[in-house]
Design an enzyme around this catalytic site. Structure first.
Site, mmCIF file in Angstrom:
data_model
loop_
_atom_site.group_PDB
_atom_site.id
_atom_site.type_symbol
_atom_site.label_atom_id
_atom_site.label_comp_id
_atom_site.label_asym_id
_atom_site.label_seq_id
_atom_site.Cartn_x
_atom_site.Cartn_y
_atom_site.Cartn_z
ATOM 1 N N GLU A 340 24.862 6.139 -16.537
ATOM 2 C CA GLU A 340 25.609 6.538 -17.733
ATOM 3 C C GLU A 340 27.006 7.034 -17.383
ATOM 4 O OE1 GLU A 340 24.914 9.583 -21.516
ATOM 5 O OE2 GLU A 340 23.875 9.916 -19.617
ATOM 6 N N LYS A 436 24.674 4.540 -27.957
ATOM 7 C CA LYS A 436 23.545 5.473 -27.966
ATOM 8 C C LYS A 436 23.209 5.899 -29.389
ATOM 9 C CE LYS A 436 22.187 9.712 -25.487
ATOM 10 N NZ LYS A 436 22.719 10.751 -24.576
ATOM 11 N N CYS A 486 19.871 7.748 -21.363
ATOM 12 C CA CYS A 486 19.588 9.160 -21.115
ATOM 13 C C CYS A 486 18.388 9.682 -21.900
ATOM 14 C CB CYS A 486 20.836 9.992 -21.413
ATOM 15 S SG CYS A 486 20.726 11.706 -20.853
#
Length: 628
Positions: A340, A436, A486
């Protein structure tokens, strides 16, 4: 034209900061917000204990003035409650990382069940002890969060305090269920799973430290996750606790031998069914791999205030690590995966929508906005060309593709900033990107900013990430990849819901790829908790999961939840993964958390029935201190 107008420069600066801020948005704002949130939570929890009888008829006593003898008895009761709660908390901690002694999970709930069986009234102080010890357990388990920033101690305390409420509610519901003659066999598994379900959705949800995660490495036991998710495993573990408790009651000469025998039989049946199903699933063949991935990991220290020079330094380090990985690999690689934000280095990928509106404060024309975005894309293209020139020397035929964590800025009705995954194809073009969809509270957005007077003035213009448009599959050779970022593997329902949403599309997802930056957490057990979440997600979806992480966990997990290979936390290197494909369907992806929500509804029903049937308990008596 001013090629870097002030408002647009701010957007790029914001992206630079947010790319490096997986958990924290602004230190002062974070501390202020979390202190208020923590205070409100404590107040709410205290008020809930006084008013909870409205839902479950808890009859939580506010005890009248007691004699000195009764006060001494009450102190003894609190000590006993504290001791038993500590035993449960210790067993749960031992069952999870860093020790990972999973058998402890089979007895962890026994002290709480014993407390639920006692008939004496509890004071508010007693309930506060239950909550405090549970909060201490969660804080010790998640204390690694504090490494991200000194002020992260407040979110860590807040999260621990919040999660502890669910353990308190478990004891509370179970006490009232047993006092209203509801069977422990029925009540305990339903209440536990029902509360786990609620915490996976409430306040954006979190799956870490579910009871099921304690057996993540006991492969045969977790295969039922493709039926009911982690909830099904938790249900079985609670049933095992009930069965062991029933065996203890029989040994103690408890008169309810038939009920206890039923509990033991049910526990054995569930364990046998779990093992038989697990053995069946583990015996099924998988399909050959169609792509080879290089997962790159470095142990780069993460800094809250990240200079451009340091960002470029980290980018160059990842590029060198990638070049070495390609040269050292005996396999022909199809894709390289960076963690990330590691590809950003202060330069996000920018796009301009057809309906883009020039921000009023920019004081520029639409043509100038277009030119600014085109210039940013050109600079980004130069970087990609540089990367391609390095990697193509290491592997020329065919060129390797890139799946990299990188910030994305999209100019539409407003400037939208995403934490993204870019797919850079063999020609060096951005073929696709994913934004995301599940953001980190207090790190990537401030949920209470609009409620607090004056707080918005502390937030820089454009601060905060935008929720991504939805799941996005990417084609790597003959393999279809679903990228996630994540925390999205730490909230089980996110990946499950994305696959359910994509189930109507012709392209079937073959592999899950997650990119994360866990360098924030030093080498704490938080990283191992994150990895266990990934293991359960892999089984629940019946898809192999590849994780590329800064500082770890970089791992190759197959569709049965087995860790095929991993890099040690804090190490540097590359993991070459050739994930076998799995054509099996997951019932859990089809029906979602419906069985778990049924348990949540059952918990509410048990509470309402308890409210109608429970009778006020007698005051504390010395003869009842030991329970029955």
């Amino acid at each position: 034209m001013d090629s870097d107008p002030e408002c647009l420069r701010k957007s790029a600066d914001v992206c630079r900061r947010i790319d490096w801020s997986c958990l924290i948005a602004s230190s002062c704002l974070l501390g202020y917000s979390c202190l208020l949130w923590y205070s409100c939570l404590l107040g709410y929890s205290w008020a809930s204990l006084k008013k909870f009888h409205f839902v479950v008829g808890a009859n939580l006593p506010i005890m009248p003035a007691m004699s000195e003898q009764n006060q001494n008895e009450n102190r003894d009761s609190i000590k006993r409650v504290a001791g038993l709660c500590s035993l449960s908390a210790f067993a749960l901690w031992v069952a999870q990382p860093p020790l990972g002694l999973w058998p402890a999970a089979c007895i962890a709930l026994l002290p709480w069940m014993h407390l639920a069986r006692t008939k004496s009234n509890w004071t508010k102080r007693t309930w506060l002890v239950v909550w405090f010890i549970s909060a201490l357990y969660y804080f010790l388990s998640l204390q690694g969060l504090r490494h991200a920033h000194p002020l992260m101690i407040f979110p860590a305390l807040t999260l621990a305090s919040y999660l502890a409420v669910y353990q308190l509610l478990f004891v509370l519901f179970l006490r009232n269920a047993l006092r209203s003659s509801t069977s422990l066999i029925l009540a305990a598994p339903i209440i536990w799973v029902g509360l786990e379900c609620v915490r996976n959705y409430f306040l954006t949800g979190i799956s870490a430290l579910m009871l099921a995660h304690s057996v993540a490495d006991f492969t045969i036991a977790i295969q039922i996750a493709d039926l009911f998710g982690s909830y099904g495993i938790s249900f079985v573990l609670v049933a095992v606790n009930v069965a062991i408790d029933a065996g203890i009651q029989i040994c103690r000469g408890n008169s309810q031998r038939r009920i206890n025998a039923t509990a033991i039989a049910l526990g054995l049946v569930l364990v046998a069914a779990t093992f038989l199903y697990g053995s069946y699933r583990l015996g099924q063949p998988l399909e050959p791999s169609k792509a080879n991935f290089a997962l790159i990991q470095r142990s780069e220290p993460v800094e809250y205030v990240q200079s451009d020079e340091r960002a470029v330094e980290i980018f160059q380090a990842y590029l060198r690590q990638t070049e070495q990985a390609i040269e050292a690999s005996d396999l022909q690689l199809d894709a390289v995966v960076w963690p990330e934000s590691m590809f950003s280095a202060g330069l996000p990928w920018m796009t301009l929508a057809d309906d883009a509106i020039v921000p009023p404060e920019a004081n520029i024309s639409r043509a100038e906005l277009t030119e600014f975005v085109n210039e940013g894309q050109s600079r980004f293209g130069d970087r990609v060309a540089y990367v391609r020139s390095i990697l193509d020397q290491a592997q020329t035929d065919p060129p390797v593709e890139l799946l990299v964590g990188c910030g994305v800025v999209r100019y539409s009705q407003q400037a939208e900033v995403y934490s993204g995954v870019l797919q850079i194809d063999k020609q060096g073009e951005v073929a696709d990107w994913y934004g995301k969809t599940h953001l980190v509270m207090f790190g990537e957005y401030i949920p209470i900013a609009s409620w607090i007077p004056g707080i918005r003035s502390l937030i820089p213009a454009g601060m905060g990430l935008t929720v991504g448009p939805g799941p996005q599959v990417m084609k790597v050779g003959q393999t279809t990849v679903l990228p996630v970022i994540c925390i999205e593997t730490a909230v089980e329902r996110i990946v499950v819901n994305q696959l359910a949403e994509l189930s109507n599309q012709p392209a079937t997802t073959d592999v899950l790829v997650t990119v994360t930056n866990d360098g924030w957490f030093d080498n704490s057990s938080v990283i191992e908790h994150h990895l266990r979440c990934g293991q359960l997600v892999a089984v629940a979806t019946r898809r192999p999961l590849l994780s590329a992480a800064n500082n770890g966990p970089t791992a190759w997990i197959d569709s049965c939840g087995r860790i095929v290979q991993r890099l040690e936390t804090g190490s540097e290197g590359a993991l070459i993964a050739s994930p076998q494909l799995d054509a099996r369907k997951s019932l859990y992806v089809r029906i979602g958390a419906m069985p778990a929500w049924a348990c949540a509804f059952g918990t509410l029903v048990i509470g309402l029935l308890s409210r109608q049937r429970v009778s006020p308990a007698p005051p504390i008596a010395a003869s009842e201190q030991s329970g029955t």
